[in-house]
Structures are given as C-alpha cells and as structure tokens.
Design an enzyme around this catalytic site. Structure first.
Site, mmCIF file in Angstrom:
data_model
loop_
_atom_site.group_PDB
_atom_site.id
_atom_site.type_symbol
_atom_site.label_atom_id
_atom_site.label_comp_id
_atom_site.label_asym_id
_atom_site.label_seq_id
_atom_site.Cartn_x
_atom_site.Cartn_y
_atom_site.Cartn_z
ATOM 1 N N GLY A 1 29.971 -17.768 -91.940
ATOM 2 C CA GLY A 1 29.650 -17.084 -90.859
ATOM 3 C C GLY A 1 29.502 -15.422 -90.951
ATOM 4 O O GLY A 1 28.739 -14.817 -91.186
ATOM 5 N N CYS B 1 39.591 -1.885 -67.210
ATOM 6 C CA CYS B 1 40.810 -1.793 -66.570
ATOM 7 C C CYS B 1 42.144 -2.676 -67.023
ATOM 8 O O CYS B 1 42.139 -3.522 -66.464
ATOM 9 C CB CYS B 1 40.590 -2.135 -64.940
ATOM 10 S SG CYS B 1 39.498 -0.945 -64.502
ATOM 11 N N GLU C 1 29.845 -23.333 -94.874
ATOM 12 C CA GLU C 1 29.277 -22.908 -93.537
ATOM 13 C C GLU C 1 29.735 -21.686 -93.370
ATOM 14 O O GLU C 1 30.819 -21.117 -92.489
ATOM 15 C CB GLU C 1 30.015 -23.855 -92.354
ATOM 16 C CG GLU C 1 29.913 -25.183 -92.748
ATOM 17 C CD GLU C 1 30.941 -26.235 -91.870
ATOM 18 O OE1 GLU C 1 31.720 -25.729 -91.310
ATOM 19 O OE2 GLU C 1 30.359 -27.321 -91.530
ATOM 20 N N TYR D 1 42.140 -10.420 -81.184
ATOM 21 C CA TYR D 1 42.861 -10.717 -82.563
ATOM 22 C C TYR D 1 43.619 -9.374 -83.092
ATOM 23 O O TYR D 1 43.909 -9.284 -84.302
ATOM 24 C CB TYR D 1 42.008 -10.896 -83.419
ATOM 25 C CG TYR D 1 40.874 -12.054 -83.232
ATOM 26 C CD1 TYR D 1 41.323 -13.351 -83.032
ATOM 27 C CD2 TYR D 1 39.428 -11.830 -83.370
ATOM 28 C CE1 TYR D 1 40.319 -14.204 -82.389
ATOM 29 C CE2 TYR D 1 38.537 -13.037 -82.860
ATOM 30 C CZ TYR D 1 39.018 -14.326 -82.744
ATOM 31 O OH TYR D 1 38.119 -15.238 -82.367
#
Ligand code: PLP
Length: 421
Positions: free
Chosen positions: A275, A344, A273, A316
C-alpha cells in the site's frame, strides 16, 4: 523517485504547479501524481517478474477510486479490509478474481458481499471467523477460497502501532497451530483452504524480518502439504517501507529476489499487498501558512492543515518532510520552527524544531509523503471540512474528491422530537 520537483521556481506535481492548483482549489488539499503511482507499481511488479504473482494494492493506504483505477489499469488487484473498500475496488474496475479480503473482524454481511462478488480469496484470521465464513458460504451453496493468516511471531522492528506479526498482536493464528486449523478447515462445508497468508507490519526498512516470516511460511506450507493439504496460494502481505526522510528503504528488486528465492520453489500463485510503497510518496498535502507566532522559546508556523487532515504525525510520531512551494534560494537561511495546525490539541503538530527557510502568512507549504494513510484517515474533528483530493497526470489535473463542507456534514445530525421548536 517521485514526480514532485521544482519547475520554474515552483513545486510541481508532474507538469502542474502547486501554487496555481492552490489558487484554483483552495487549501488544504491532497495532490497525487499518476506518473509516480505508476512508477512505483511497475517497479514492484518488475521486481517479481518470473514469479506467478498478482499485486493486490492495499486499498486502505489510499482508497480514492481514481487512484485504485489508475493502478487497476496497470493490472493491479486489490487487498480490501471492509465491505466499503470492496465496493471501492469493484467500482474502480478491479476484477473480482484479483481481490483479497483481509482483516480480523469481517462481519457475515461483509463475507456475503465478498462471496457474491466472487473474489479471489478471503484471508481468515481465526477459527471463529472460519466457522462464520463456512456458514455463509454453505448457506449460499458456494465455496469460499480461503487463506489462513498465520502469525509467524517475528518482530518487524517497526513502530509498535503498525507491527502485526508478534504472538501478542491480534492478527492471524499462531503459526504452530496451522496443522489443527487446516485440518478443521478441511471438514467445514463451503471452505477450500488452499492458501496461507502472512503480513508482519508496515513501514519495514529491513528485509531480515521478512526473510524469517517467509521461511516460516514456507515451512508451514511444506508441513501442510505433507499432511495432504493442497496448498497452492501464498499471500505475502505488504509493509515494505519508504523513505520519509533519509531512511534507506530496501529496493523492491532485493525484496523480489528474496521472495523468489524462498517461496518460488513451492510453485504457488503468490499475492502481495503493498500500500504505502505505491501511494506514500505519490502524494503531498498542500497547506497555507496562516500565522507565524513567536513564543518565548520557539517560533510556531501555524498552517491551515491539521491533524484531522493528516493524522500520522499525531498517531505515530511520524516524520513528514515539509517544503515551501516557492523554491527557496539555495543559500536561504534556515531556522528551527514548529509547524502546527489550528486544532485544540498539542498533538496537532506536523514538525518540531524543523529547519525551514523563512515563511510568512500566505505562503504555501507541501507536506510530503502524504499519499498513503493521509486522506483515508481524515476526520471532521473540530467541525472541519474534509479536504479535496486532486490527481495530476502530466499537465492535466482533476479533482477526484471534492471538499466536503462542514455544513454538508452537519446535515447528517438530526434533532430528537423533544428538541424541536
Ligand atoms: C495494512 C495492510 C497492508 C498494507 O501495508 P503497507 O504497509 O501499506 O504496504 C497489507 N496487508 C494487510 C493485511 C494490511 O493490514
């Protein structure tokens, strides 16, 4: 390797220069390269040659239907984590026989959607979820093909927010409880638990955690077979890392060789899988400089893209390379600047003290490696529109999601009767 290079002094996606695109489309916008998507898919597929496998592209990395369809045409399946993503995969022409459905919190409505579509496999992450799926499948008189996700308790050594294979993470069942859970699954109506799944995290730069997780997976499979379970499918998850800066990412061929070595002898059908590996370096976010502002201690370059368009740096602390669209002279002086958006929040910062050639208002910058976990995480925070996505193929380009204007989004708001004039 990607297809974003300078041609005649301008950064180009394949044969389309990004300055022209910016003039036509307006900034900010995402630009994806078909050739890069295809190259990454093929490299990974080649790495698994000889193994009975399906690459189920993780739609959550980049769910644009045009991106999914580009990959589906090469034979990709899809890994989806919601009913919405399932719809996207089907719309893009991914055969249901190549779709797996992952995630810790599938609703019974989503389970019904998956069973109605006849997808390859539902990856179940807990016993309550298994019971819920059994009810839905039995109610429909069908059998759900299930892989139970085991948590191998392996540290993926990646960012804490994207590590998923430790005992304290919410994902999967503890690996040592597999015998009980598979025994229970065997007794549930509408469930065929012939698979085992694992996914230990994202942006892994080291193959060692994979090795440990896959060895554990193999041992669990052998143990279950010894108890009479017909284990014939393995889902190895995604998570292989990519270079954002100067990291050394493991070559797909090394990953493939390890997989073949460890799980090949089991003779299972294997799904993977990926990505980020496929989409990450196949996209850039193009933005225009609004202002250059000199603070007392540093210079800020304020651009028209913001954290609502690309959340990874804020979420992150992710590093994204930033390059001028107009090729700088080889000997151009570079100075440290902070590249920030207009939102902001102090977290709305794409780069801190990054050494860039001089830029002035109106210049274009490309934020690289933005093809995965970019547009899909965008929001309308601060009343901002959703930015367009453009797909390039050779010298052609197409807007594959148009800009969603703030006004259109506002139209979803409704006034209660007591506020109507
Ligand atoms: C997020 C996720 C993936 C894809 O991870 P990448 O790091 O993008 O390869 C694959 N499988 C599952 C279950 C996921 O949650």
């Amino acid at each position: 390797m990607d297809h974003f290079t300078y041609k005649d002094g301008l950064l180009s996606a394949e044969d389309v220069n990004l300055a022209d695109l910016a003039d036509q489309i307006g900034t900010p916008f995402y630009c994806y390269s078909r050739a890069t998507l295809e190259r990454h898919f093929r490299a990974f597929d080649d790495a698994l040659a000889g193994l009975d496998h399906t690459i189920c592209y993780a739609v959550k990395a980049n769910g644009n239907v045009a991106v999914i369809k580009t990959l589906a045409q090469l034979g990709a399946g899809a890994d989806v984590v919601s009913g919405g993503e399932l719809m996207r995969a089907l719309k893009a022409g991914v055969p249901p026989s190549k779709i797996v459905f992952s995630g810790v919190g599938k609703t019974q409505t989503e389970m019904a959607q998956a069973l109605d579509a006849g997808i390859y496999q539902v990856n179940v992450e807990s016993e309550p979820e298994l019971v819920a799926l059994s009810e839905v499948a039995a109610g429909k008189g069908v059998t759900a093909h299930v892989a139970i996700r085991i948590n191998p308790d392996v540290d993926a050594k990646t960012h804490a927010k994207i590590t998923t294979g430790r005992a304290e993470n919410k994902f999967g069942i503890d690996w040592d409880r597999a015998p009980e859970v598979y025994a229970r699954a065997r007794d549930l109506p509408g469930i065929d638990a012939g698979g085992i799944a694992v996914h230990i995290g994202s942006q892994l730069l080291d193959l060692e955690p994979y090795r440990r997780a896959y060895e554990r997976l193999r041992d669990v499979a052998l143990g279950l077979r010894a108890q009479g379970h017909d284990i014939r499918r393995l889902d190895l998850g995604g998570g292989l890392g990519i270079p954002y800066n100067d990291e050394q990412a493991p070559p797909p061929a090394e990953y493939g060789a390890m997989v073949k070595d460890i799980v090949g002898p089991l003779g299972c059908h294997v799904t993977v899988e990926p990505g980020r590996l496929i989409a990450g370096n196949a996209g850039v976010l193009v933005t225009r400089v609004l202002y250059a502002k000199d603070g007392s201690t540093r210079r800020f370059v304020i651009v028209d893209a913001a954290m609502n368009d690309l959340l990874r740096p804020a979420l992150y602390d992710a590093y994204h390379a930033i390059v001028p669209v107009t090729e700088p002279a080889a000997d151009a002086e570079r100075h440290p600047v902070d590249v920030v958006g207009p939102i902001c929040e102090t977290g709305d910062t794409f780069a801190v003290q990054r050494h860039l050639p001089a830029v002035k208002p109106g210049d274009l910058l490309a934020i690289r490696s933005a093809g995965a976990y970019g547009a899909v995480m965008a929001s309308t925070y601060n009343g901002r529109p959703l930015v367009p996505e453009v797909l390039v193929s050779g010298g052609d380009h197409a807007v594959v999601r148009r800009r969603v204007e703030a006004e259109e989004f506002m139209a979803f708001d409704a006034l209660p009767p007591w506020l109507m004039d």
